[in-house]
Design an enzyme around this catalytic site. Structure first.
Site, mmCIF file in Angstrom:
data_model
loop_
_atom_site.group_PDB
_atom_site.id
_atom_site.type_symbol
_atom_site.label_atom_id
_atom_site.label_comp_id
_atom_site.label_asym_id
_atom_site.label_seq_id
_atom_site.Cartn_x
_atom_site.Cartn_y
_atom_site.Cartn_z
ATOM 1 N N GLU A 321 0.830 -1.203 0.000
ATOM 2 C CA GLU A 321 0.000 0.000 0.000
ATOM 3 C C GLU A 321 0.868 1.257 0.000
ATOM 4 O O GLU A 321 0.661 2.172 -0.800
ATOM 5 C CB GLU A 321 -0.918 0.008 1.220
ATOM 6 N N VAL A 347 0.254 -10.712 -7.026
ATOM 7 C CA VAL A 347 0.289 -11.566 -8.217
ATOM 8 C C VAL A 347 -0.075 -13.010 -7.892
ATOM 9 O O VAL A 347 -0.395 -13.791 -8.796
ATOM 10 C CB VAL A 347 1.681 -11.507 -8.888
ATOM 11 N N LYS A 414 21.112 -14.524 -11.351
ATOM 12 C CA LYS A 414 21.116 -15.605 -10.367
ATOM 13 C C LYS A 414 20.311 -16.815 -10.828
ATOM 14 O O LYS A 414 20.329 -17.868 -10.182
ATOM 15 C CB LYS A 414 20.601 -15.076 -9.029
ATOM 16 N N GLU A 548 24.816 -18.045 -1.617
ATOM 17 C CA GLU A 548 25.577 -17.043 -2.362
ATOM 18 C C GLU A 548 26.772 -17.662 -3.072
ATOM 19 O O GLU A 548 27.407 -18.604 -2.585
ATOM 20 C CB GLU A 548 26.069 -15.934 -1.427
#
Length: 644
Positions: A321, A347, A414, A548
């Site tokens: 919001e 979504v 990635k 990572e």
């Protein structure tokens, strides 16, 4: 006791004093014209009757002309060319009327020399004191008192000229000179401030003039110039600021109000890459464009740049919001409210998204909604997959159902050989869109893949900034870790170009240039604050976090790259994705997410993305660069010329 004069009365008083001053000069101009006619010698032979008649005629006529030409709209302190033009117009009009009336009224004893000399004398008398007053205010008073920050300006072009003009109006600054590499500009002046020589003499000039502030006034300056100027200022321990780039100015004026500190993206940015504006205009103008994740770093910049190409409607969707409120405020400053639709929606919510597609009828969709923070998604596997994969599937399916012309998925480096859930989820989303392309009817699916963007929300740049401002330490995961970086405006510009170019089924890879060592990024940011790494701000190595890598990749070994019509956009020869083979793994994924079973989600993700493997420390590849160097970009074009 003196009573204070109210401000409106002061303004009226100043106007009447200026008016009286001008009428005095009208009188002086006529009198000097008469004296010139007499060679300033035979004063007793002057026709005083003619002089009196001309004064009685000239004073009211010239007074009316001065008022009619708005001469008293300007303020003496800021007299400029428009003010001089108004005075010139008033004197010209007054002279013509005075000459005509003198002729028609048959005034006697008026020498032609007086009428010829009058306009030049009146113009000098009326404008001279104004310009002198401004010069005194701009220069002599502050120079005598030594007030203001002694400011050296880099660049004597349009930006430098506008900046000097603004600095001279502000008592906070005292411009002491300019530097510019153009040989013809040395020794010239901008508003009385001299161009002292080339930029190579920066450090010498700082020392000689006791400079407090250096301002880079070249909006088109490349990163190498900004780095040179910044490094010199750091060595000389002088503050450094800059005008915004042309992209940031967006056609507006460059001046003191736009002055800002040097940012890390200024140092790491690359020469601007021109896009095909005509192609983008043809692609977006008059279209209904939907952007998911519109409140994010990429999504909001997408909205800004899309609006510049005049869509019929920009539909912005985000689940935050506060985020959608902020982006709505910013976009309404750029375009009429009728062209903007700001909608709350997730979504993952199929019903809400279907309602949005049905109500808004988008023709182009940019799907930027995603969770992107690697460690957080690693800890919140179900949420990450629900948004990054299931959310993408729902929006992509709706694009097909409602006949969207183009659907662009914003992906990431990635997603290549992913070692974390975030990257694997984005690769799974890529695979879904690739598989859907063959079943999509008229909808064309396009994927863009790129690395990190500088200063985006949650990225390393704002983290380093916060750590430096807190006094350190700055935390780096590993001394050899590298990442690709691109500015947000550049990345979005290339995303839009990819969408315009794409015919369906392409995976576009944005050329990210050279990878950058994070330790070098940290050191540069520390120096931007005028501090020294390790001496003023410690750097602490904390180790790679779960998921990572040391070095990111932009394409898979099986995805040979080919050049495109755009120098900075490459196309990966995408691997095929079988729709039917995807369905069992997708069904398991949906069930695992519904059951909140992270282990089952990881297993289903491994089925969808076979190359997904979380590395152990032993799997970490050895650094390919020494402490003082950076690896070359792995991009290799196998068809066509290398666009770099």
């Amino acid at each position: 006791m003196t009573l204070p004069i109210p401000a409106p009365w002061q303004q009226h008083l100043k106007r009447w004093l200026a008016f009286a001053h001008d009428l005095v000069w009208v009188t002086v101009a006529i009198l000097v014209g008469y004296l010139a006619h007499a060679n300033f010698q035979n004063l007793s032979g002057l026709n005083y009757a003619g002089l009196g008649g001309l004064l009685l005629l000239a004073l009211p006529v010239q007074a009316a002309a001065l008022w009619a030409c708005d001469v008293y709209r300007g303020i003496w302190r800021f007299t400029s060319l428009p003010d001089v033009v108004r005075i010139l117009k008033a004197v010209a009009v007054g002279t013509l009327i005075i000459t005509a009336l003198a002729f028609f009224l048959h005034l006697q004893g008026i020498p032609r020399a007086a009428l010829i000399l009058y306009p030049a004398l009146a113009l000098v008398g009326i404008t001279g004191p104004r310009l002198t007053y401004r010069w005194i205010k701009d220069h002599r008073i502050r120079l005598a008192r030594g007030e203001g920050k002694r400011t050296l300006i880099i660049g004597a072009g349009r930006g430098g000229e506008m900046l000097v003009r603004d600095l001279l109006k502000d008592d906070t600054y005292l411009p002491v000179g300019l530097l510019d590499d153009a040989p013809g500009k040395k020794g010239s002046e901008l508003h009385g401030v001299r161009v002292l020589g080339p930029i190579a003499r920066l450090e010498h000039t700082i020392e000689r003039l006791d400079v407090d502030l250096v301002v880079l006034a070249i909006p088109t300056a490349h990163a190498d110039l900004i780095r040179r100027v910044t490094q010199s200022c750091t060595r000389m321990r002088v503050a450094c600021a800059t005008l915004p780039t042309l992209q940031e100015l967006a056609g507006g004026p460059a001046g003191l109000a736009q002055l800002r500190d040097i940012r890390i993206e200024d140092l790491l940015g690359r020469p601007p890459v021109g896009g095909d504006t005509a192609m983008l205009k043809g692609f977006l103008k008059g279209r209904r464009v939907l952007v998911t994740g519109a409140a994010g770093s990429i999504g909001s910049e997408l909205c800004r740049q899309i609006l510049a190409h005049e869509p019929e409607k920009l539909i912005m969707v985000d689940h935050s919001e506060f985020g959608i409120y902020n982006v709505d405020l910013r976009m309404r400053r750029l375009a009429p409210a009728a062209r903007i639709e700001s909608l709350l929606g997730d979504v993952r919510d199929a019903d809400r998204m279907r309602h949005i597609f049905r109500a808004c009828g988008p023709e182009v969709v940019f799907h930027a909604a995603a969770y992107k923070h690697v460690p957080l998604v690693e800890q919140n596997v179900v949420e990450g997959l629900s948004t990054n994969l299931q959310g993408t599937c729902r929006v992509a399916d709706l694009a097909v159902e409602f006949g969207v012309e183009k659907f662009l998925l914003v992906s990431t480096d990635k997603a290549v050989n992913p070692s974390n859930v975030m990257g694997a989820s984005k690769r799974a989303a890529e695979i879904y869109c690739q598989a859907l392309q063959g079943r999509a009817g008229s909808t064309r699916f396009i994927i863009t893949r790129f690395g990190n963007v500088l200063d985006s929300a949650g990225s390393v740049v704002p983290l380093f900034r916060e750590q430096i401002e807190a006094g350190g330490p700055v935390t780096v995961t590993h001394p050899q870790v590298t990442r690709f970086f691109m500015t947000i405006p550049e990345a979005v510009s290339l995303i839009l170009q990819s969408a315009a170019m794409g015919e369906g089924g392409e995976v576009f890879v944005l050329d990210m240039g050279e990878p950058i060592r994070i330790i070098d990024l940290a050191r540069q940011m520390i120096r931007l604050y005028g501090l020294e790494p390790e001496l003023d701000i410690p750097i602490q190595y904390i180790g790679l976090r779960p998921g990572e890598k040391l070095h990111e990749e932009l394409f898979h070994a099986q995805e040979n790259l080919i050049g495109t019509v755009h120098a900075k956009i490459l196309q990966a020869q995408a691997r095929s994705a079988d729709w039917e083979a995807l369905q069992p793994a997708l069904a398991r994924m949906v069930g695992a997410c519904g059951a909140q079973d992270a282990a089952a989600v990881r297993a289903a993700l491994k089925d969808l993305v076979p190359e997904y493997a979380q590395p152990t420390p032993a799997d970490t590849p050895p650094p390919a660069a020494s402490e003082g160097s950076v690896r070359r970009s792995p991009l290799k074009v196998v068809h066509g010329a290398d666009p770099r």
